[in-house]
Motif scaffolding. Structure first.
Motif, PDB file in Angstrom:
ATOM      1  N   GLN A  43       0.834  -1.205   0.000  1.00 54.50           N
ATOM      2  CA  GLN A  43       0.000   0.000   0.000  1.00 54.50           C
ATOM      3  C   GLN A  43       0.865   1.250   0.000  1.00 54.50           C
ATOM      4  OE1 GLN A  43      -3.193   0.110  -0.322  1.00 54.50           O
ATOM      5  NE2 GLN A  43      -3.501   2.285   0.003  1.00 54.50           N
ATOM      6  N   GLY A  44       0.570   2.191  -0.887  1.00 53.78           N
ATOM      7  CA  GLY A  44       1.340   3.424  -0.941  1.00 53.78           C
ATOM      8  C   GLY A  44       2.337   3.474  -2.075  1.00 53.78           C
ATOM      9  N   GLY A  45       2.479   2.417  -2.835  1.00 47.37           N
ATOM     10  CA  GLY A  45       3.337   2.435  -4.001  1.00 47.37           C
ATOM     11  C   GLY A  45       4.812   2.570  -3.707  1.00 47.37           C
ATOM     12  N   GLU A  77       6.262  10.183   4.791  1.00 47.90           N
ATOM     13  CA  GLU A  77       6.370  11.622   4.567  1.00 47.90           C
ATOM     14  C   GLU A  77       5.895  12.003   3.164  1.00 47.90           C
ATOM     15  OE1 GLU A  77      10.020  14.711   4.042  1.00 47.90           O
ATOM     16  OE2 GLU A  77      10.123  13.370   5.770  1.00 47.90           O
ATOM     17  N   ARG A  78       6.317  11.244   2.175  1.00 47.33           N
ATOM     18  CA  ARG A  78       5.941  11.537   0.789  1.00 47.33           C
ATOM     19  C   ARG A  78       4.450  11.297   0.555  1.00 47.33           C
ATOM     20  NH1 ARG A  78       7.317  14.984  -2.996  1.00 47.33           N
ATOM     21  NH2 ARG A  78       6.768  14.186  -5.013  1.00 47.33           N
ATOM     22  N   ARG A  79       3.897  10.234   1.158  1.00 45.91           N
ATOM     23  CA  ARG A  79       2.456   9.982   1.056  1.00 45.91           C
ATOM     24  C   ARG A  79       1.669  11.131   1.668  1.00 45.91           C
ATOM     25  NH1 ARG A  79       3.713   4.540   1.917  1.00 45.91           N
ATOM     26  NH2 ARG A  79       3.411   4.751   4.150  1.00 45.91           N
ATOM     27  N   GLU A 122      -0.956  13.602  -0.264  1.00 45.70           N
ATOM     28  CA  GLU A 122      -2.335  13.727   0.202  1.00 45.70           C
ATOM     29  C   GLU A 122      -2.699  15.197   0.425  1.00 45.70           C
ATOM     30  OE1 GLU A 122      -6.176  12.596   1.163  1.00 45.70           O
ATOM     31  OE2 GLU A 122      -4.583  11.541   0.113  1.00 45.70           O
ATOM     32  N   LYS A 123      -1.772  15.979   0.943  1.00 46.44           N
ATOM     33  CA  LYS A 123      -2.023  17.414   1.121  1.00 46.44           C
ATOM     34  C   LYS A 123      -2.263  18.087  -0.226  1.00 46.44           C
ATOM     35  CE  LYS A 123       0.504  17.831   5.419  1.00 46.44           C
ATOM     36  NZ  LYS A 123       1.731  18.284   6.083  1.00 46.44           N
ATOM     37  N   LEU A 124      -1.477  17.705  -1.236  1.00 47.66           N
ATOM     38  CA  LEU A 124      -1.689  18.255  -2.579  1.00 47.66           C
ATOM     39  C   LEU A 124      -3.070  17.878  -3.109  1.00 47.66           C
ATOM     40  CD1 LEU A 124       1.649  17.761  -4.557  1.00 47.66           C
ATOM     41  CD2 LEU A 124       0.643  19.888  -3.745  1.00 47.66           C
TER      42      LEU A 124
END
Length: 50
Positions: free
Chosen positions: A5-7, A12-14, A18-20
């Motif tokens: 899950q998450g690629g 931190e990058r996820r 998500e914020k973007l």
């Protein structure tokens, strides 16, 4: 090989991505055009459309 899950991204990058997504969704809700959102967030127009 498949990523979990998450690629394969760090937490931190996820979180950053998500914020973007949330920012793009809010701007879309306010009626901003996809091109403007993409330019301001520096992502592709296609990413905003998705």
């Amino acid at each position: 090989m498949r990523y979990a899950q998450g690629g394969g991204l760090t937490d931190e990058r996820r979180s950053f991505r998500e914020k973007l997504r949330l920012e793009a969704a809010e701007r879309f809700r306010q009626g901003d055009e996809n091109v403007v959102i993409a330019h301001d967030l520096p992502v592709s127009v296609r990413s905003v459309q998705r």
